[in-house]
Scaffold this active site. Structure first.
Site, PDB file in Angstrom:
ATOM      1  N   ASP A  85       0.761  -0.992   0.110  1.00 25.54           N
ATOM      2  CA  ASP A  85      -0.007  -0.007   0.037  1.00 25.54           C
ATOM      3  C   ASP A  85       0.920   1.199   0.012  1.00 25.54           C
ATOM      4  O   ASP A  85       1.896   1.345   0.602  1.00 25.54           O
ATOM      5  CB  ASP A  85      -1.049   0.205   1.254  1.00 25.54           C
ATOM      6  CG  ASP A  85      -0.405  -0.226   2.666  1.00 25.54           C
ATOM      7  OD1 ASP A  85      -0.047   0.765   3.209  1.00 25.54           O
ATOM      8  OD2 ASP A  85      -0.193  -1.311   2.946  1.00 25.54           O
ATOM      9  N   GLU A 114      -8.036   5.645  12.352  1.00 27.05           N
ATOM     10  CA  GLU A 114      -7.013   5.251  13.304  1.00 27.05           C
ATOM     11  C   GLU A 114      -6.747   6.050  14.304  1.00 27.05           C
ATOM     12  O   GLU A 114      -6.038   5.649  15.183  1.00 27.05           O
ATOM     13  CB  GLU A 114      -5.788   4.455  12.653  1.00 27.05           C
ATOM     14  CG  GLU A 114      -5.041   5.297  11.803  1.00 27.05           C
ATOM     15  CD  GLU A 114      -4.062   4.820  11.107  1.00 27.05           C
ATOM     16  OE1 GLU A 114      -2.789   4.674  11.741  1.00 27.05           O
ATOM     17  OE2 GLU A 114      -3.917   4.329   9.851  1.00 27.05           O
TER      18      GLU A 114
END
Length: 385
Positions: free
Chosen positions: A36, A125
């Site tokens: 990613d 997050e």
């Protein structure tokens, strides 16, 4: 991917490591090597990435309600040209449900019209000043809004600490992309029976990328089937480059020359030209492939992968079952009972055994490997269950 890493959370995650789950927790028939990326990786040579054995990439689209990742478009174009499977993630900063809905709509607008192969992911997050109930409400608002906008399910990115202690059971209906660095398998998946994506390192080194990059495994349960060209999955094409052959393109995308010919109405397989746009068949089927090795027979391959000679003949358009050749790429029937893994550079049989909770001996037996120290990059292995 993570922009703010708490040292306390890191050590807590280490303490939560549990024994690896049994292999039967895999509902997939194939595991893909992935990365990613975001603007932190800068310019990327995605062709080199692909050649190194990476199959899939998640690209950061943006952050919040108005920030577009500086390399979003160039990363997308590069990954698409290299034939990688593509997903997108969005870094969520919302402090309330209305902001979450706004950010979901913004994310949707960024990826609309682009090829989407993996479920778009919410990366939420960092929760300053929010309690668990508020976090779940904000997350739910984002996911529901994104689902409505896309017309198909998004996925959730989370570390094991938040998976275990933050997200409630309502999120378990979404595919889980979980992060934990060090263990062979995630130590905790909370309300999820298993993972669909596993970010196992934030310090990978991949050809084509300067500096470090996150490394991932993605099961085929993280891949979307069907769709159209208007923001939902599908519509995968490849533009022919100088020096390309139909055979080489077929190998790159895990399909066959015959399927490319049929999908593109090609009269002469030896005549393709630079700039020609080819439709890639079977990209959404995500069937595993096997490259024939010296000494292979169709019967032995069928036995190894839990299928039949006739299924292989039908799937690959084979005229004579007794005539297969080294280097030939065969498509394998989709089967949830067989997990296959493709060897990449740096793999060892012992490392693969550890990753999937099996033994070197079992891998050697299942794949007829005479010397456990000799495995080839690109080799397809059956993972015994």
């Amino acid at each position: 991917m993570r922009q703010f890493r708490s040292l306390a959370c890191f050590f807590l995650a280490l303490l939560l490591v549990l024994a690896p789950p049994p292999l039967t927790s895999f509902a997939a028939s194939r595991v893909y090597h992935g990365i990613d990326v975001s603007e932190w990786q800068g310019d990327i040579d995605f062709e080199a990435v692909r050649q190194s054995g990476i199959d899939a990439v998640y690209i950061r689209a943006g952050e919040g309600s108005d920030y577009v990742d500086a390399y979003f478009e160039s990363h997308y174009q590069g990954a698409l040209a290299a034939g990688l499977k593509i997903g997108y993630y969005h870094y969520v900063t919302a402090q309330n449900e209305e902001e979450a809905r706004e950010q979901a709509r913004f994310f949707c607008s960024l990826i609309r019209g682009k090829t989407v192969d993996l479920y778009p992911a919410m990366d939420f997050e960092s929760f300053p000043g929010l309690d668990v109930e508020e976090i779940n409400a904000i997350g739910a608002a984002f996911m529901e809004t994104l689902n409505d906008c896309l017309g198909y399910s998004p996925s959730l990115y989370s570390d094991t600490n938040n998976t275990a202690n933050v997200w409630n059971s309502s999120f378990a209906s979404y595919p889980l992309w979980v992060a934990e660095y060090g263990p062979a398998v995630p130590g905790n998946t909370g309300y999820w029976a298993t993972w669909d994506g596993f970010q196992y390192s934030d310090a990978g080194n991949v050809p084509g990328i300067s500096g470090q990059v996150d490394l991932d495994y993605f099961k085929d349960t993280m891949l979307i089937n069907g769709g159209n060209d208007s923001g939902s999955p599908g519509g995968v094409t490849y533009t022919v480059r100088p020096g390309d052959t139909l055979w080489a393109i077929a190998r790159r995308f895990g399909t066959t020359v015959q399927d490319l010919v049929r999908a593109n109405n090609i009269a002469d397989p030896n005549l393709i030209y630079p700039g020609q746009v080819l439709t890639i068949p079977g990209h959404d089927d995500m069937q595993a492939v096997y490259t024939v090795r010296p000494g292979d027979t169709l019967w032995a391959i069928a036995q190894r992968f839990g299928t039949t000679v006739q299924e292989l003949v039908n799937l690959n358009g084979i005229a004579d079952p007794d005539l297969i050749y080294p280097g030939q790429v065969l498509r394998l029937p989709d089967s949830s009972s067989v997990l296959v893994y493709r060897v990449v550079r740096g793999d060892t049989l012992s490392g693969i055994a550890l990753r999937f909770g099996t033994t070197v001996q079992a891998l050697a037996r299942a794949n007829h490997i005479a010397d456990p120290n000799l495995i080839d990059v690109g080799q397809t292995l059956v993972i015994p269950q």
